[in-house]
Design a protein around this motif. Structure first.
Motif, PDB file in Angstrom:
ATOM      1  N   VAL A  74      95.790  -4.557 120.465  1.00 37.65           N
ATOM      2  CA  VAL A  74      96.096  -3.260 119.716  1.00 37.65           C
ATOM      3  C   VAL A  74      95.255  -2.952 118.801  1.00 37.65           C
ATOM      4  CG1 VAL A  74      97.919  -2.098 118.213  1.00 37.65           C
ATOM      5  CG2 VAL A  74      98.667  -3.142 120.360  1.00 37.65           C
ATOM      6  N   THR A  75      94.875  -4.242 117.961  1.00 35.22           N
ATOM      7  CA  THR A  75      93.896  -3.749 116.856  1.00 35.22           C
ATOM      8  C   THR A  75      92.707  -3.676 117.255  1.00 35.22           C
ATOM      9  OG1 THR A  75      93.611  -6.244 116.502  1.00 35.22           O
ATOM     10  CG2 THR A  75      95.292  -5.213 114.991  1.00 35.22           C
ATOM     11  N   PHE A  76      92.178  -4.268 118.257  1.00 34.15           N
ATOM     12  CA  PHE A  76      90.922  -3.804 119.013  1.00 34.15           C
ATOM     13  C   PHE A  76      90.670  -2.245 119.441  1.00 34.15           C
ATOM     14  CE2 PHE A  76      87.890  -3.298 122.511  1.00 34.15           C
ATOM     15  CZ  PHE A  76      86.586  -3.985 121.693  1.00 34.15           C
ATOM     16  N   TYR A  77      91.696  -1.984 120.144  1.00 27.16           N
ATOM     17  CA  TYR A  77      92.252  -0.442 120.638  1.00 27.16           C
ATOM     18  C   TYR A  77      92.075   0.196 119.379  1.00 27.16           C
ATOM     19  CZ  TYR A  77      94.318   3.453 122.609  1.00 27.16           C
ATOM     20  OH  TYR A  77      94.536   4.725 123.221  1.00 27.16           O
ATOM     21  N   SER A  78      92.678   0.073 118.326  1.00 27.42           N
ATOM     22  CA  SER A  78      92.948   0.666 117.315  1.00 27.42           C
ATOM     23  C   SER A  78      91.503   0.885 116.576  1.00 27.42           C
ATOM     24  CB  SER A  78      93.969   0.220 116.265  1.00 27.42           C
ATOM     25  OG  SER A  78      93.947   0.780 115.094  1.00 27.42           O
ATOM     26  N   TYR A  79      90.787  -0.235 116.091  1.00 23.92           N
ATOM     27  CA  TYR A  79      89.642  -0.021 115.416  1.00 23.92           C
ATOM     28  C   TYR A  79      88.501   0.914 116.406  1.00 23.92           C
ATOM     29  CZ  TYR A  79      91.475  -3.861 112.704  1.00 23.92           C
ATOM     30  OH  TYR A  79      92.225  -4.480 111.612  1.00 23.92           O
ATOM     31  N   TYR A  80      88.615   0.628 117.597  1.00 22.04           N
ATOM     32  CA  TYR A  80      87.913   1.238 118.702  1.00 22.04           C
ATOM     33  C   TYR A  80      87.869   2.948 118.475  1.00 22.04           C
ATOM     34  CZ  TYR A  80      85.712   3.325 122.770  1.00 22.04           C
ATOM     35  OH  TYR A  80      84.811   4.045 123.578  1.00 22.04           O
ATOM     36  N   LEU A  81      89.270   3.354 118.153  1.00 18.71           N
ATOM     37  CA  LEU A  81      89.633   4.962 118.382  1.00 18.71           C
ATOM     38  C   LEU A  81      89.177   5.345 116.823  1.00 18.71           C
ATOM     39  CD1 LEU A  81      93.221   4.944 119.741  1.00 18.71           C
ATOM     40  CD2 LEU A  81      91.131   5.298 120.915  1.00 18.71           C
ATOM     41  N   MET A  82      89.135   4.460 115.800  1.00 24.41           N
ATOM     42  CA  MET A  82      88.813   4.947 114.749  1.00 24.41           C
ATOM     43  C   MET A  82      87.459   5.134 114.493  1.00 24.41           C
ATOM     44  SD  MET A  82      89.604   3.255 110.918  1.00 24.41           S
ATOM     45  CE  MET A  82      91.209   3.309 110.898  1.00 24.41           C
ATOM     46  N   SER A  83      86.546   4.129 115.333  1.00 27.41           N
ATOM     47  CA  SER A  83      85.039   4.496 115.498  1.00 27.41           C
ATOM     48  C   SER A  83      84.876   5.653 116.009  1.00 27.41           C
ATOM     49  CB  SER A  83      84.539   3.231 115.799  1.00 27.41           C
ATOM     50  OG  SER A  83      84.828   3.151 117.309  1.00 27.41           O
ATOM     51  N   GLY A 252      91.526  -3.039 107.248  1.00 30.00           N
ATOM     52  CA  GLY A 252      91.714  -1.700 106.423  1.00 30.00           C
ATOM     53  C   GLY A 252      90.299  -0.992 105.898  1.00 30.00           C
ATOM     54  N   ILE A 253      89.123  -1.697 106.036  1.00 34.47           N
ATOM     55  CA  ILE A 253      88.185  -1.005 105.541  1.00 34.47           C
ATOM     56  C   ILE A 253      87.015  -0.772 106.807  1.00 34.47           C
ATOM     57  CG2 ILE A 253      88.125  -2.150 103.361  1.00 34.47           C
ATOM     58  CD1 ILE A 253      86.443  -4.577 104.420  1.00 34.47           C
ATOM     59  N   LEU A 254      87.373  -0.526 107.950  1.00 39.31           N
ATOM     60  CA  LEU A 254      86.511  -0.361 108.948  1.00 39.31           C
ATOM     61  C   LEU A 254      85.630   1.042 108.755  1.00 39.31           C
ATOM     62  CD1 LEU A 254      86.857  -0.645 113.044  1.00 39.31           C
ATOM     63  CD2 LEU A 254      86.199   1.661 111.864  1.00 39.31           C
ATOM     64  N   PRO A 255      85.862   2.059 108.064  1.00 43.56           N
ATOM     65  CA  PRO A 255      85.061   3.208 107.670  1.00 43.56           C
ATOM     66  C   PRO A 255      84.156   2.820 106.870  1.00 43.56           C
ATOM     67  CG  PRO A 255      87.412   3.960 107.850  1.00 43.56           C
ATOM     68  CD  PRO A 255      87.597   2.522 107.898  1.00 43.56           C
ATOM     69  N   GLU A 256      84.571   1.775 105.788  1.00 46.06           N
ATOM     70  CA  GLU A 256      83.603   1.342 104.905  1.00 46.06           C
ATOM     71  C   GLU A 256      82.525   0.544 105.643  1.00 46.06           C
ATOM     72  OE1 GLU A 256      86.907   2.935 102.738  1.00 46.06           O
ATOM     73  OE2 GLU A 256      86.616   1.773 104.187  1.00 46.06           O
ATOM     74  N   ILE A 257      82.753  -0.218 106.583  1.00 44.04           N
ATOM     75  CA  ILE A 257      81.875  -1.082 107.360  1.00 44.04           C
ATOM     76  C   ILE A 257      81.065  -0.195 108.288  1.00 44.04           C
ATOM     77  CG2 ILE A 257      81.777  -2.952 109.146  1.00 44.04           C
ATOM     78  CD1 ILE A 257      84.299  -4.187 108.043  1.00 44.04           C
ATOM     79  N   GLN A 258      81.475   0.666 108.839  1.00 41.28           N
ATOM     80  CA  GLN A 258      80.468   1.561 109.796  1.00 41.28           C
ATOM     81  C   GLN A 258      79.792   2.518 108.916  1.00 41.28           C
ATOM     82  OE1 GLN A 258      82.416   3.147 113.099  1.00 41.28           O
ATOM     83  NE2 GLN A 258      81.217   4.978 113.281  1.00 41.28           N
ATOM     84  N   ALA A 259      80.118   2.756 107.417  1.00 44.09           N
ATOM     85  CA  ALA A 259      79.292   3.417 106.402  1.00 44.09           C
ATOM     86  C   ALA A 259      77.829   2.666 106.350  1.00 44.09           C
ATOM     87  CB  ALA A 259      79.974   3.505 105.420  1.00 44.09           C
ATOM     88  N   LYS A 268      77.578   2.004 117.613  1.00 45.87           N
ATOM     89  CA  LYS A 268      77.268   0.736 117.282  1.00 45.87           C
ATOM     90  C   LYS A 268      78.557  -0.108 116.940  1.00 45.87           C
ATOM     91  CE  LYS A 268      72.831   2.567 115.497  1.00 45.87           C
ATOM     92  NZ  LYS A 268      72.189   2.734 114.317  1.00 45.87           N
ATOM     93  N   MET A 269      79.355   0.570 116.585  1.00 43.58           N
ATOM     94  CA  MET A 269      80.774  -0.123 116.012  1.00 43.58           C
ATOM     95  C   MET A 269      81.430  -0.938 117.259  1.00 43.58           C
ATOM     96  SD  MET A 269      82.388  -1.251 113.493  1.00 43.58           S
ATOM     97  CE  MET A 269      81.754  -0.431 112.224  1.00 43.58           C
ATOM     98  N   LEU A 270      81.272  -0.386 118.513  1.00 47.60           N
ATOM     99  CA  LEU A 270      81.834  -1.071 119.507  1.00 47.60           C
ATOM    100  C   LEU A 270      81.223  -2.216 119.888  1.00 47.60           C
ATOM    101  CD1 LEU A 270      83.972  -1.220 121.908  1.00 47.60           C
ATOM    102  CD2 LEU A 270      82.039  -0.022 123.282  1.00 47.60           C
ATOM    103  N   LYS A 271      79.860  -2.530 119.682  1.00 48.76           N
ATOM    104  CA  LYS A 271      79.214  -3.848 119.987  1.00 48.76           C
ATOM    105  C   LYS A 271      79.554  -4.974 118.904  1.00 48.76           C
ATOM    106  CE  LYS A 271      75.061  -1.590 121.991  1.00 48.76           C
ATOM    107  NZ  LYS A 271      73.643  -1.324 121.650  1.00 48.76           N
ATOM    108  N   GLY A 272      79.842  -4.229 117.527  1.00 51.54           N
ATOM    109  CA  GLY A 272      79.973  -5.046 116.439  1.00 51.54           C
ATOM    110  C   GLY A 272      81.608  -5.730 116.788  1.00 51.54           C
ATOM    111  N   LEU A 273      82.461  -4.881 117.252  1.00 55.62           N
ATOM    112  CA  LEU A 273      83.984  -5.238 117.679  1.00 55.62           C
ATOM    113  C   LEU A 273      83.751  -6.458 118.612  1.00 55.62           C
ATOM    114  CD1 LEU A 273      85.738  -1.916 117.516  1.00 55.62           C
ATOM    115  CD2 LEU A 273      86.144  -3.840 115.958  1.00 55.62           C
ATOM    116  N   MET A 274      82.902  -6.230 119.561  1.00 56.86           N
ATOM    117  CA  MET A 274      82.870  -7.066 120.661  1.00 56.86           C
ATOM    118  C   MET A 274      82.392  -8.498 120.115  1.00 56.86           C
ATOM    119  SD  MET A 274      83.869  -5.704 123.488  1.00 56.86           S
ATOM    120  CE  MET A 274      82.951  -6.807 124.793  1.00 56.86           C
TER     121      MET A 274
END
Length: 466
Positions: A74-83, A252-259, A268-274
Motif C-alpha cells: 500500500v505504501t509503495f502504491y501510495s508513494y507512486y500515486l503521489m509522484s 510524510g516528506i515524499l514531495p520534499e524529496i522529489q523537490a 525519476k521517483m519510481l526508480k528511487g522507490l524501487m
C-alpha cells in the motif's frame, strides 16, 4: 486530439521561487533519481526495523506477515500515486516542492495547507526526537558494557547526541545530504545482517539450554508465540502494532524529496522507490522473522535489548552487538538530519534572504541560531520523555496514516478523476476508508498504551520504557 489542460494560477503567489529562500537553499533541485532513492531509504529504513519483532509480538506470525506485506504494498502504491500527481502538476506548469502546497492546490482548500503543515511538522519533530533518544540509548548501552556502574545517565548521552546533531544540522540543503544518506543505506544493511546473525547465535544458545547442555546464558528466554489472553488487550495490541508498522513504512516528506530532483522530475521517483523498497524487502523481513522466531512474545521494543538481557551475559558475541550499535548510532544522525529538513525549510523561508549567498553572514547567522534552537528543543524532549516504542505507535496513527495512506489516494482521485466504476477508484477509496478506521483505532490504542506506560517512568529517567 484531447484539449490540453489549461495552466492554473499558482494558489500561493507569495511563494515566488526567486524570493523563496526555503526553496533556493534547503530544497534546491539538483539531484538524480538515485539521490532520491538514498533520501527515501534513510527516511523509511531505519533502526525502527529492530521494532518489528515487537510488532509481531502483538500480531502473531500469520497476521504479522499479512500486515507487513499489505503495508509495504500500500505504501509503495501510495508513494507512486503521489509522484504521479506531482509529475502531473509539473507538466501543467505548477511544480510543487512542498507537501502542504500540493495538498492545498489539488484540494482547493486553504485550511488543508495548515492541516498538512501541522501534521507534517509534528511527525518530523517526533522522529527527530526519537532519533536523538535512540542514539542516546545506543551510547548508554556501549557505556554500560564498558562501565556497568558508571555515573552517567541516559540524559547525559542525549545531550552528547544533541551537540553532534547541532553541528551536523548546518549542512545547508537536503541535496547536500546525498552522500550521508548513501552511507546510511549501507549502515542499515550492515546492522540488520549483524542483528540477524546475532539472533541465529542466540537461538543456538537457547537450544543448548533446552537440550540440557552447558548453556552460556542461563537467562535465555523461552520461545512462546502466544498472544495476550484477554481479547480486549489482544485487540489493542494488534492496532498498536499496526500503527507502529505504519510509522515504520511512513515518511510524510515524499514531495520534499522529489523537490530535490533536477527538473524535469517525471518518472525519476519510481526508480528511487524501487531502490528503496529493494532495501526494505531485504531488511524488514529478515529482522522481523529472526527476532520473533528467537524471542517470541518476549521480544523487546528494541530487539537489541532482548539480545543483551539486564541480567547475565549477552546472547550473542559482544563485538557483533557492539558493531551493530555503532552502525545504528551513525545512521540515526542521518535520519535526524533528513526529518529536520522540513523544519529548516520553514525557518529559512521566513528568515533567510534568497538574494544573498547561502553562506553569507546574512543567512549563516540566522541558520546557526535557528537550527541550534530546534535541535536543542528536540534533545530536551528526548531526555524528558523516554518513550521510544510508544512514540512510534502514536506518530504512526496520528501522522503517517493521514499523510501516507489517505491523502495520496485522495489527491490522485481528484487530479486524474478515475471513473467511479474503475478498479483504481475503488481500490483508492477502500484504502482511504480502511486506513481511516485503522488510524482512529490505532490512535486510541497507542494513546492508551502511552497513558498506561506513564506510570512506569519519571521525567529524565535513565531507562526507555518498552
Amino acid at each position: 486530439m484531447g484539449v490540453p489542460e489549461p495552466v492554473r494560477n499558482d494558489p500561493f503567489p507569495e511563494n515566488r521561487r526567486e524570493d523563496d529562500a526555503g526553496a533556493a537553499f534547503v530544497l534546491e533541485s539538483k539531484g538524480e533519481w538515485w539521490h532520491a532513492g538514498f533520501h527515501l531509504t534513510t527516511a523509511i529504513v531505519g533502526p525502527t526495523v529492530l521494532t518489528l519483532p515487537y510488532v509481531f509480538r502483538g500480531l502473531g506470525w500469520a497476521l504479522g506477515f499479512i500486515c507487513l506485506t499489505v503495508m509495504g504494498l500500500v505504501t509503495f502504491y501510495s508513494y507512486y500515486l503521489m509522484s504521479l500527481v506531482l509529475d502531473h502538476c509539473e507538466k501543467s506548469g505548477r511544480r510543487h516542492i512542498r507537501f502542504r502546497e500540493l495538498a492545498a492546490d489539488v484540494l482547493g482548500s486553504g485550511w488543508m495547507f495548515y492541516f498538512v503543515i501541522f501534521i507534517q511538522t509534528a511527525v518530523n519533530t517526533g522522529i527527530s526526537i526519537g532519533a536523538i533518544l535512540l542514539a542516546g540509548e545506543c551510547l548508554q548501552i556501549m557505556y554500560s558494557e564498558l562501565s556497568p556502574h558508571g555515573p552517567l545517565k541516559l540524559y547525559h548521552f542525549i545531550a552528547m547526541v544533541t551537540v553532534i546533531m547541532i553541528c551536523l544540522s548546518q549542512f545547508p540543503s537536503f541535496h547536500s545530504l546525498r552522500h550521508i544518506n548513501l552511507a546510511s543505506l549501507f549502515l542499515n544493511l550492515g546492522y540488520t545482517f549483524l542483528v540477524v546473525g546475532a539472533c541465529i547465535r542466540a537461538e543456538e544458545k537457547i537450544m543448548q539450554f533446552y537440550d540440557g547442555q552447558q548453556c552460556t546464558s542461563k537467562n535465555a528466554p523461552p520461545r512462546d508465540y502466544s498472544l495476550e489472553t484477554s481479547h480486549l488487550s489482544r485487540l489493542f495490541s494488534a492496532f498498536t502494532s499496526i500503527s507502529i508498522i505504519a510509522a515504520i513504512f511512513g515518511n510524510g516528506i515524499l514531495p520534499e524529496i522529489q523537490a530535490t530532483l533536477a527538473p524535469p522530475a517525471t518518472g525519476k521517483m519510481l526508480k528511487g522507490l524501487m531502490l528503496c523498497y529493494s532495501v526494505i524487502l531485504v531488511t524488514f523481513y529478515s529482522a522481523s522473522v529472526s527476532g520473533y522466531w528467537v524471542f517470541g512474545n518476549k521480544s523487546n521494543s528494541n530487539i537489541l535489548k532482548s539480545l543483551m538481557p539486564d541480567e547475565g551475559p549477552s546472547l550473542a558475541p559482544t563485538w557483533v552487538l557492539g558493531l551493530a550499535i555503532v552502525f545504528i548510532l551513525l545512521q540515526l544522525f542521518a535520519i535526524g538530519l533528513v526529518y529536520s529538513q522540513v523544519a529548516y525549510e520553514i525557518m529559512e523561508k521566513n528568515s533567510a534572504d534568497a538574494n544573498k549567498a547561502v553562506f553569507s553572514l546574512r543567512n549563516l547567522i540566522p541558520r546557526i541560531i535557528l537550527r541550534t534552537l530546534y535541535m536543542t528543543l528536540c534533545g530536551f524532549f528526548a531526555a524528558m520523555l523516554p518513550f521510544f516504542g510508544d512514540i512510534n505507535g502514536v506518530v504512526g496513527a496520528v501522522g503517517f496514516i493521514p499523510l501516507d495512506f489517505i491523502l495520496p489516494m485522495l489527491l490522485y482521485n481528484i487530479t486524474f478523476k478515475p471513473k467511479k466504476s474503475s478498479i483504481t477508484f475503488w481500490v483508492n477509496t477502500s484504502i482511504m476508508v480502511i486506513f481511516s478506521c485503522a488510524g482512529l483505532l490505532g490512535s486510541f490504542s497507542s494513546i492508551r498504551k502511552l497513558v498506561l506506560d506513564a506510570n512506569k517512568f519519571k521525567l529524565f529517567s535513565s531507562d526507555v520504557v518498552d
